[in-house]
Design an enzyme around this catalytic site. Structure first.
Site, PDB file in Angstrom:
ATOM      1  N   LYS A 208      23.226  42.334  38.693  1.00  0.00           N
ATOM      2  CA  LYS A 208      22.578  43.219  40.043  1.00  0.00           C
ATOM      3  C   LYS A 208      21.196  44.194  40.071  1.00  0.00           C
ATOM      4  CE  LYS A 208      23.097  45.697  44.385  1.00  0.00           C
ATOM      5  NZ  LYS A 208      24.774  46.681  45.246  1.00  0.00           N
ATOM      6  N   GLU A 214      25.241  46.297  28.311  1.00  0.00           N
ATOM      7  CA  GLU A 214      25.559  44.855  28.032  1.00  0.00           C
ATOM      8  C   GLU A 214      25.059  43.851  27.850  1.00  0.00           C
ATOM      9  OE1 GLU A 214      26.810  47.044  29.710  1.00  0.00           O
ATOM     10  OE2 GLU A 214      28.869  48.590  29.050  1.00  0.00           O
ATOM     11  N   GLY A 278      28.253  45.441  43.551  1.00  0.00           N
ATOM     12  CA  GLY A 278      28.472  44.449  42.286  1.00  0.00           C
ATOM     13  C   GLY A 278      30.522  43.764  42.328  1.00  0.00           C
ATOM     14  N   ARG A 279      31.242  44.604  42.823  1.00  0.00           N
ATOM     15  CA  ARG A 279      32.667  43.840  42.751  1.00  0.00           C
ATOM     16  C   ARG A 279      32.292  43.114  44.682  1.00  0.00           C
ATOM     17  NH1 ARG A 279      31.848  49.235  42.721  1.00  0.00           N
ATOM     18  NH2 ARG A 279      32.711  50.592  44.777  1.00  0.00           N
ATOM     19  N   GLU A 364      37.217  50.923  40.852  1.00  0.00           N
ATOM     20  CA  GLU A 364      35.823  51.284  41.109  1.00  0.00           C
ATOM     21  C   GLU A 364      36.232  51.815  42.589  1.00  0.00           C
ATOM     22  OE1 GLU A 364      32.629  49.895  38.544  1.00  0.00           O
ATOM     23  OE2 GLU A 364      32.896  48.963  40.477  1.00  0.00           O
ATOM     24  N   HIS A 395      58.950  38.773  31.392  1.00  0.00           N
ATOM     25  CA  HIS A 395      59.884  39.287  29.744  1.00  0.00           C
ATOM     26  C   HIS A 395      58.440  40.289  28.838  1.00  0.00           C
ATOM     27  CE1 HIS A 395      62.279  35.670  29.887  1.00  0.00           C
ATOM     28  NE2 HIS A 395      61.478  35.054  30.934  1.00  0.00           N
ATOM     29  N   LYS A 519      27.815  56.066  30.347  1.00  0.00           N
ATOM     30  CA  LYS A 519      26.655  55.356  30.262  1.00  0.00           C
ATOM     31  C   LYS A 519      25.374  55.759  29.386  1.00  0.00           C
ATOM     32  CE  LYS A 519      27.237  51.881  33.734  1.00  0.00           C
ATOM     33  NZ  LYS A 519      25.686  51.037  35.000  1.00  0.00           N
TER      34      LYS A 519
HETATM   35  O1  F6P Z   1      29.711  50.047  35.424  1.00  0.00           O
HETATM   36  C1  F6P Z   1      30.066  49.790  36.901  1.00  0.00           C
HETATM   37  C2  F6P Z   1      28.911  49.162  37.856  1.00  0.00           C
HETATM   38  O2  F6P Z   1      27.537  49.457  37.975  1.00  0.00           O
HETATM   39  C3  F6P Z   1      29.388  47.439  38.263  1.00  0.00           C
HETATM   40  O3  F6P Z   1      29.827  47.779  39.889  1.00  0.00           O
HETATM   41  C4  F6P Z   1      28.102  46.445  38.163  1.00  0.00           C
HETATM   42  O4  F6P Z   1      29.493  45.172  38.410  1.00  0.00           O
HETATM   43  C5  F6P Z   1      28.704  46.346  36.963  1.00  0.00           C
HETATM   44  O5  F6P Z   1      28.527  47.646  36.506  1.00  0.00           O
HETATM   45  C6  F6P Z   1      27.862  45.336  36.606  1.00  0.00           C
HETATM   46  O6  F6P Z   1      26.630  45.740  37.001  1.00  0.00           O
HETATM   47  P1  F6P Z   1      25.283  44.911  36.666  1.00  0.00           P
HETATM   48  O7  F6P Z   1      25.447  43.421  37.669  1.00  0.00           O
HETATM   49  O8  F6P Z   1      24.173  46.092  37.769  1.00  0.00           O
HETATM   50  O9  F6P Z   1      25.211  44.415  35.538  1.00  0.00           O
END
Ligand code: F6P
Length: 555
Positions: A208, A214, A278-279, A364, A395, A519
């Site tokens: 987003k 990452e 995002g979620r 979240e 189990h 972060k």
């Molecule tokens: O770590 C939180 C967050 O902002 C989430 O809410 C989001 O889904 C994820 O990181 C990834 O963010 P992006 O889509 O901006 O890479």
């Protein structure tokens, strides 16, 4: 922004507290004395058949829970969300994931934007692109068709796509395989690319913000892998690296300027908007990987499923409004029984990533301890969502749910028709599977008394260990089959349950400031690991000791 009502100062809350004190849960007696109980507490929305009868509820209690919803203005806030008000006040944004699945004929103007028009314009681009990949018109740099798609994203840019891909695998086009890289642990990208043919691989960088460490790190690793492998295969002769990236990388983001900076042509990028959290974004262009794998028709059905549940939530009377009822039921357990966690137990292997998906969606969203006016709460908020598919969970951890000291409300999910109707001799294996689902919810609700244990000839000293108290609440959700539409309905159901809980607690379910500190610290600590002594000295004793351990053990 209207101040939130403080829920534990409402009349309904006080009455609920009193009802809790007076209640002696006895599902056996409640079922025996009221043969209408199942009918009274079973609901239907779209394809979902939802049985709440094995919960610790009665009609009076439901009425009081709905009173609490009214006093805390849950439905008023719902209407403001659907209309595009900036209910995400800490980010000053509308919350409009529901607009992503509205029909093209609808109209909604928010902050000067024709929202539905824009949504459908993007959807059309996503569908055209998906079709081109599916029918082989879009090729890699050497003219070969795409067989593998790697979605690079994390959090909402990963969990939704991977969960739905796994859930709807029977609908995936033959000859297309999708993989999902999320973790910055280099193992993830290394293993997921190891056996890929670079000439037939397409990467979707999904982020987003297009700033996530990452995702951008993994995207760069993937680009290096792609270019190295294409060079090695001699597939780059007469072509530039930029042309190769353009053929093998597309992006999904709200930040198209950053996409260009990364080196991806914005013509190969699909946008969405800051009013999609995002979620809550699997139904936006973040679902591009799904549109390719499942095809536009199935993706359209998926969106229609969401819309069906949205319409139900927006219009059904409170007494029949399932997300409202289920959200309020969760409030009942969290705030009056001190239930800290909530199990989600799909009796469907295809939903094996659904609990993980719900963890981000719910935790979240509602893992907050101040209300949207900044006041600290003095009641419990949030639930720890967790689970595994049945029967695996049986189990592993069901022991604690059946006989432990904690109350764990559980949602069981199952489908009448299996994706793979296999037989073990004469036995339909899906029926054996469902027998387990029905057995577990029955055992949780009705338990097994000491008399029943004794009647089996159990020695007296081990009778207590074999007693099941029962009265462990569960909700059963069933549907005819796990179709794209049903998947959309299920996700939207939990989105709205999460909304309802957040609205009662008065928290902003749409920001996520709690993930920021870690972060920032990671960026500060990184130089300390790589040998910057000033950065190292600035750390606390424990962090320094861990870094020292790392340094002395790294080969
Ligand atoms: O770590 C939180 C967050 O902002 C989430 O809410 C989001 O889904 C994820 O990181 C990834 O963010 P992006 O889509 O901006 O890479």
């Amino acid at each position: 922004m209207k101040k939130p009502v403080v829920p534990n100062q409402t009349d309904a809350w006080l009455r609920l507290a009193q009802l809790k004190n007076e209640m002696v849960p006895d599902l056996r007696a409640w079922f025996a004395s009221d043969r209408q109980r199942v009918e009274k507490f079973t609901y239907q929305a779209g394809d979902l058949h939802i049985d709440l009868s094995k919960n610790l509820i009665n009609e009076d209690l439901i009425k009081n829970l709905l009173d609490l919803a009214e006093e805390t203005d849950v439905l008023g806030r719902r209407d403001r969300m659907f209309a595009g008000d900036h209910i995400n006040n800490t980010e000053n944004r509308a919350v409009l994931h529901t607009a992503l699945r509205r029909p093209e004929t609808d109209k909604l103007a928010v902050d000067g934007q024709e929202v539905i028009k824009d949504v459908h314009a993007t959807l059309k681009r996503v569908y055209q692109f998906a079709q081109r990949v599916r029918n082989g018109e879009w090729t890699g740099i050497s003219g070969k068709t795409i067989t593998h798609i790697v979605n690079i994203g994390i959090g909402g840019s990963d969990l939704g796509p991977v969960m739905v891909y796994e859930a709807l695998k029977p609908y995936v086009k033959e000859g297309i395989e999708c993989r999902f890289v999320s973790n910055i642990d280099p193992t993830d990208v290394a293993q997921k690319t190891a056996d890929l043919d670079p000439e037939r691989t397409l990467f979707i960088v999904a982020s987003k913000t297009f700033t996530t460490l990452e995702t951008l790190t993994n995207a760069r690793l993937a680009r290096t892998w792609l270019l190295d492998s294409l060079h090695n295969a001699g597939a780059l002769e007469g072509k530039t690296e930029n042309e190769a990236v353009a053929a093998h990388f597309v992006a999904v983001s709200t930040a198209l300027d950053k996409v260009r900076e990364f080196g991806i042509d914005p013509a190969n990028a699909f946008g969405f908007w800051d009013w999609v959290g995002g979620r809550y974004s699997v139904d936006s262009a973040i679902g591009t990987v799904l549109a390719i794998a499942l095809g536009p028709e199935n993706f359209t059905d998926f969106l229609a499923g969401f819309n069906l549940m949205d319409t139900h939530f927006a219009t059904a009377p409170a007494e029949e409004n399932i997300p409202l009822l289920m959200g309020m039921l969760n409030i009942w357990y969290v705030n009056f029984f001190q239930a800290a966690s909530h199990a989600v137990l799909p009796y469907a292997q295809q939903l094996h990533r659904f609990p993980a998906y719900l963890q981000q969606l719910t935790m979240e969203s509602n893992g907050k301890s101040v209300r949207w006016d900044g006041e600290a709460v003095d009641y419990q908020t949030g639930e720890i969502f967790w689970g595994e598919p049945g029967t695996n969970g049986q189990h592993a951890f069901y022991q604690l749910i059946h006989q432990g000291t904690q109350l764990v409300p559980a949602d069981f999910i199952a489908f009448a028709n299996p994706a793979y109707p296999l037989k073990d001799g004469e036995k339909d294996v899906h029926e054996l599977f469902l027998a387990n689902f029905f057995a577990q919810t029955k055992a949780l609700a009705f338990g097994k008394t000491a008399e029943e244990v004794r009647a089996e000839g159990t020695p007296e000293e081990i009778v207590p260990a074999r007693v099941f108290t029962g009265n462990k609440p569960s909700t059963s959700i069933m549907a005819p089959a796990l179709t794209p539409s049903v998947m959309g309905q299920l996700i939207a159901l939990y989105e709205h349950i999460t909304f309802v809980e957040g609205a009662v607690w008065g928290v902003n379910s749409y920001d996520q400031w709690g993930v920021e500190l870690g972060k920032q610290l990671a960026l500060q600590i990184y130089p300390a690991i790589t040998g910057d002594e000033t950065a190292y000295d600035a750390q606390d004793d424990s962090t320094r000791s861990l870094i020292s351990y790392y340094r002395s053990h790294r080969d």
